[in-house]
Scaffold this motif. Structure first.
Motif, PDB file in Angstrom:
ATOM      1  N   CYS A 100      18.996   1.254  11.182  1.00  7.95           N
ATOM      2  CA  CYS A 100      17.665   1.176  10.569  1.00  7.95           C
ATOM      3  C   CYS A 100      17.175   2.580  10.241  1.00  7.95           C
ATOM      4  CB  CYS A 100      16.697   0.482  11.538  1.00  7.95           C
ATOM      5  SG  CYS A 100      15.022   0.252  10.940  1.00  7.95           S
ATOM      6  N   LEU A 104      10.967   3.432   9.550  1.00 11.41           N
ATOM      7  CA  LEU A 104      10.755   2.000   9.793  1.00 11.41           C
ATOM      8  C   LEU A 104      11.003   1.671  11.258  1.00 11.41           C
ATOM      9  CD1 LEU A 104      10.187  -0.811   8.506  1.00 11.41           C
ATOM     10  CD2 LEU A 104      12.668  -1.077   8.350  1.00 11.41           C
ATOM     11  N   ILE A 145      18.945  -2.795   8.509  1.00 15.90           N
ATOM     12  CA  ILE A 145      17.757  -3.025   7.682  1.00 15.90           C
ATOM     13  C   ILE A 145      17.786  -1.983   6.582  1.00 15.90           C
ATOM     14  CG2 ILE A 145      15.250  -3.107   7.590  1.00 15.90           C
ATOM     15  CD1 ILE A 145      15.203  -3.953  10.487  1.00 15.90           C
ATOM     16  N   ARG A 146      17.802  -2.446   5.348  1.00 15.75           N
ATOM     17  CA  ARG A 146      17.941  -1.554   4.216  1.00 15.75           C
ATOM     18  C   ARG A 146      16.842  -1.794   3.181  1.00 15.75           C
ATOM     19  NH1 ARG A 146      20.303   0.904   7.310  1.00 15.75           N
ATOM     20  NH2 ARG A 146      22.505   1.557   7.321  1.00 15.75           N
ATOM     21  N   LEU A 147      16.441  -0.711   2.516  1.00 18.18           N
ATOM     22  CA  LEU A 147      15.465  -0.778   1.425  1.00 18.18           C
ATOM     23  C   LEU A 147      16.233  -0.884   0.118  1.00 18.18           C
ATOM     24  CD1 LEU A 147      12.343  -0.586   0.985  1.00 18.18           C
ATOM     25  CD2 LEU A 147      12.685   1.848   0.547  1.00 18.18           C
ATOM     26  N   TYR A 285      12.428  -4.433   2.099  1.00 18.51           N
ATOM     27  CA  TYR A 285      13.304  -4.287   3.253  1.00 18.51           C
ATOM     28  C   TYR A 285      14.090  -5.585   3.437  1.00 18.51           C
ATOM     29  CZ  TYR A 285      10.910   0.018   4.493  1.00 18.51           C
ATOM     30  OH  TYR A 285      10.420   1.298   4.475  1.00 18.51           O
TER      31      TYR A 285
END
Length: 332
Positions: A100, A104, A145-147, A285
């Motif tokens: 992550c 965030l 968790i990726r943007l 996200y």
């Protein structure tokens, strides 16, 4: 007659270098030197009798043969990783591994993990905030968790929430921005830019113009009636969102707040909205994993963690996003 395979360490070097498109990043991941990666791959190329990488002054890239070979090697390592995970007792006490982004993680995820631990006290969680690329399941991660604007093929993506962009600054800085009539003119502000952000001040100005919202003293294209524009080339530049928020709270200028990441600062009063205009980010996200990683039959704790994380994210999804917030499988 048994198959003759290339040396496993050399294949590991090749897989990491091919995935990262970098000897340096592969070396950092595997805790060896870039020279070791380079020599190992040269030996592999000599053993195979084929060139796997094109070496150029600005970096490396896979040859056509290298790209084809990488797909087989990556799949082989994935099968080994999956088979190892399925061994009896291998999964006992294994933590849930999550990759992550640091801002965030510190501002949204960590404050909520206590609630997860309270409900599932036997489930341990490992959070990695390095910016390296994650390969599932070879790297040992269960989730990331990726943007991103959209899912990427090859993995399972579940939308969590998008961001809302709003200018923020310290209360004292806002007071100094006010004119004799109480209005706020962003042309007088020092804008704080985040070099690594995919969307920054230009995205906010474009979004405000698209929504048809007039800024105090500034036209929809960011230019005032007297011809003065908001200067996006000037201001303070930092490399992380966290630093931008800290700089704004110290009175160094106006940062582009990203809700919900900036919500704790707004709630505490450390930061205030410099103007009320907010826009929706074009990115969101996403929770990413290998296909079927979180099946209840495979590892029940992963299923519980994903379900919990989605419930925590739901209040931050805009009403228009709810329909899109379900699970998406890239390529389907």
């Amino acid at each position: 007659m048994p198959l003759r395979l290339p040396p496993l360490p050399a294949l590991r070097f090749f897989e990491a270098a091919g995935r990262h498109q970098s000897f340096k990043l592969a070396a950092a991941e595997l805790n060896v030197t870039p020279s070791a990666i380079s020599h190992g791959i040269v030996g592999l190329e000599q053993s195979l009798g084929v060139e796997l990488f094109v070496r150029e002054p600005r970096g490396i890239s896979l040859t056509a043969a290298g790209a084809d070979y990488l797909s087989y090697v990556s799949e082989a390592f994935s099968l080994i990783a999956i088979g190892t995970q399925r061994l009896p007792n291998h999964r006992a006490n294994r933590p849930i591994a999550l990759s992550c982004a640091p801002t965030l993680a510190s501002r949204w995820l960590l404050p909520r993990l206590a609630a997860f631990r309270a409900r599932w006290p036997d489930a341990n969680v490992t959070v990695d905030t390095s910016h390296r690329h994650v390969g599932f399941p070879v790297d040992g991660f269960d989730f990331a968790i990726r943007l991103s604007r959209a899912p990427v093929a090859g993995t399972a993506w579940t939308r969590l929430f998008g961001e809302r962009l709003v200018p923020v600054c310290s209360p004292a800085y806002l007071a100094n921005l006010r004119d004799a009539h109480g209005g706020i003119d962003l042309r007088r502000a020092t804008l704080i830019h985040v070099n690594s952000a995919s969307e920054d001040w230009q995205a906010w100005l474009d979004g405000v113009a698209l929504d048809g919202v007039a800024l105090d003293g500034v036209a929809l294209d960011g230019v005032a009636k007297d011809g003065t524009a908001i200067d996006l080339n000037d201001g303070l530049r930092v490399d992380t969102i966290q630093l931008a928020f800290e700089a704004a709270s110290m009175g160094l200028g106006v940062a582009l707040g990203r809700r919900p990441l900036v919500d704790c600062d707004l709630a505490s009063g450390a930061l205030v909205e410099a103007c009320p205009q907010t826009i929706a980010s074009s990115t969101a996200y996403w929770l990413v994993s290998a296909p079927n990683t979180d099946s209840a039959e495979n590892r029940p704790e992963l299923f519980d963690f994903k379900r919990w994380l989605l419930s925590e994210a739901e209040p931050f999804a805009r009403p228009s996003d709810v329909a899109d917030a379900g699970s998406h499988r890239a390529g389907h």
